[in-house]
Design an enzyme around this catalytic site. Structure first.
Site, PDB file in Angstrom:
ATOM      1  N   THR A 186       0.578  -1.317  -0.215  1.00 52.41           N
ATOM      2  CA  THR A 186       0.037   0.158  -0.308  1.00 52.41           C
ATOM      3  C   THR A 186       1.127   1.436  -0.003  1.00 52.41           C
ATOM      4  O   THR A 186       2.102   1.076   0.120  1.00 52.41           O
ATOM      5  CB  THR A 186      -0.621  -0.008   1.344  1.00 52.41           C
TER       6      THR A 186
ATOM      7  N   LYS B  13       3.950   1.450  -3.687  1.00 53.17           N
ATOM      8  CA  LYS B  13       3.799   1.401  -5.001  1.00 53.17           C
ATOM      9  C   LYS B  13       4.702   1.463  -6.151  1.00 53.17           C
ATOM     10  O   LYS B  13       4.726   0.171  -6.775  1.00 53.17           O
ATOM     11  CB  LYS B  13       2.603   1.082  -5.462  1.00 53.17           C
TER      12      LYS B  13
ATOM     13  N   ASP C  39      -5.632  -3.215  -8.044  1.00 53.45           N
ATOM     14  CA  ASP C  39      -5.614  -2.241  -7.913  1.00 53.45           C
ATOM     15  C   ASP C  39      -7.740  -2.060  -8.684  1.00 53.45           C
ATOM     16  O   ASP C  39      -8.759  -1.448  -7.875  1.00 53.45           O
ATOM     17  CB  ASP C  39      -5.677  -0.904  -7.201  1.00 53.45           C
TER      18      ASP C  39
ATOM     19  N   ALA D  90      -6.259  10.279 -10.456  1.00 53.18           N
ATOM     20  CA  ALA D  90      -5.811   9.694 -11.607  1.00 53.18           C
ATOM     21  C   ALA D  90      -5.048   8.669 -11.665  1.00 53.18           C
ATOM     22  O   ALA D  90      -3.940   8.202 -12.077  1.00 53.18           O
ATOM     23  CB  ALA D  90      -6.329  10.033 -13.209  1.00 53.18           C
ATOM     24  N   GLY D  91      -4.060   9.457 -11.381  1.00 51.75           N
ATOM     25  CA  GLY D  91      -2.095   9.812 -11.701  1.00 51.75           C
ATOM     26  C   GLY D  91      -1.493   9.012 -10.632  1.00 51.75           C
ATOM     27  O   GLY D  91      -0.685   9.081 -10.391  1.00 51.75           O
TER      28      GLY D  91
ATOM     29  N   ALA E 170      -2.713   3.492  -7.252  1.00 52.75           N
ATOM     30  CA  ALA E 170      -4.082   3.645  -7.147  1.00 52.75           C
ATOM     31  C   ALA E 170      -5.039   3.611  -8.329  1.00 52.75           C
ATOM     32  O   ALA E 170      -5.680   3.186  -9.562  1.00 52.75           O
ATOM     33  CB  ALA E 170      -5.838   3.656  -6.173  1.00 52.75           C
TER      34      ALA E 170
ATOM     35  N   ALA F 171     -12.119   4.345  -3.089  1.00 49.09           N
ATOM     36  CA  ALA F 171     -10.973   3.445  -2.455  1.00 49.09           C
ATOM     37  C   ALA F 171     -10.699   3.776  -1.408  1.00 49.09           C
ATOM     38  O   ALA F 171      -9.968   2.662  -1.074  1.00 49.09           O
ATOM     39  CB  ALA F 171     -10.276   3.764  -3.593  1.00 49.09           C
TER      40      ALA F 171
END
Length: 263
Positions: free
Chosen positions: A67, A71, A108, A133-134, A137, A222
């Protein structure tokens, strides 16, 4: 009962106390007679590289789930990568082979779309708003949504470098999907998803505006802790169908167990 023969899995991050994955994995392993236990591993940033070196020689460790904020570090540490992990540049699931080889996957995105399917939500042909979005996840969720047949993806990512990077990746691999990169969060879509950390603290602002979403929209988060974030509570109050980060985490286990060879 845990013994010296028990194999282990690790939940790696900094911190890890907020995650539900170890409890879910351990309950499943117990119910399915697997002598495997998952423990949390909160690794200090200055030692994360040496951790992956240690993992290579950890003979009774099957692998780990990763996590934030590691990542991308996990991606660099892996010897073998799936096509999905390779194009996303990040890893959240590692399988350790008997010779110490580390194999990386990124689940993810398929976890989010898998949870939507479990809730009987068809994403085909839909427009989707995705905040964050960057990040690791977020980019994985964007990739999975496009692979799943959405028609339009609207990405909210304030970091210009990351917004450009994920936009380039999606245009290259999913040219059939209409991609919008607005600077404002006042946009509308059939499905709205939060992939940012906003919501972990009650004082956080909402990642996007709810009052511009159409009736019948779906709002997913999320964030796993708290289970019912401010975003989800306010969305439910407005009559929208909601999906929690806990549902995404539960859906993810199916993909991770298969990658670790647990069935």
């Amino acid at each position: 009962m845990t013994t010296a023969k028990t194999r282990c899995l690790l939940m790696v991050g900094h911190p890890v106390a907020q995650t539900h994955t170890p409890a879910l994995i351990n309950r499943w392993c117990q119910d399915n007679d697997h002598d495997v236990i998952m423990i949390g591993a909160s690794i200090e940033p200055q030692t994360i590289d040496s951790f992956f070196d240690t993992l290579r020689g950890w003979g009774n460790c099957i692998g780990c789930t990763v996590t934030m904020p590691y990542k991308q570090t996990a991606f660099a540490a892996c010897d073998v990568l799936t096509d999905r992990a390779n194009r996303l540049g990040c890893v959240n699931t590692i399988r350790r082979l008997s010779d110490g080889t580390l194999c990386g996957e990124m689940t993810d995105g398929v976890a989010m779309t898998g949870a939507l399917r479990k809730n009987n939500i068809d994403i085909g042909g839909k427009s989707v708003l995705l905040a964050g979005a960057g990040g690791g996840a977020g980019s994985a969720i964007a990739d999975a949504l496009c692979s799943g047949g959405i028609a339009r993806l609207i990405l909210i990512e304030p970091n210009l470098t990351r917004r450009r990077a994920v936009g380039t990746m999606l245009r290259q691999h999913h040219p059939a999907v209409t991609l919008d990169l607005p600077e404002s969060s006042l946009v509308t879509a059939d499905i709205a998803i939060n992939a940012t950390p906003l919501g972990m603290d009650e004082s956080d602002p909402l990642p996007f505006a709810l009052d511009v979403l159409p009736a019948g929209a779906i709002v997913a988060d999320a964030v796993t802790t708290p289970v019912h974030t401010k975003l989800l509570r306010q969305a439910a109050d407005r009559g929208f169908l909601t999906q929690s980060g806990g549902e995404m985490a539960a859906a993810q286990l199916e993909f991770q167990r298969a990658y670790w060879g647990l069935s």
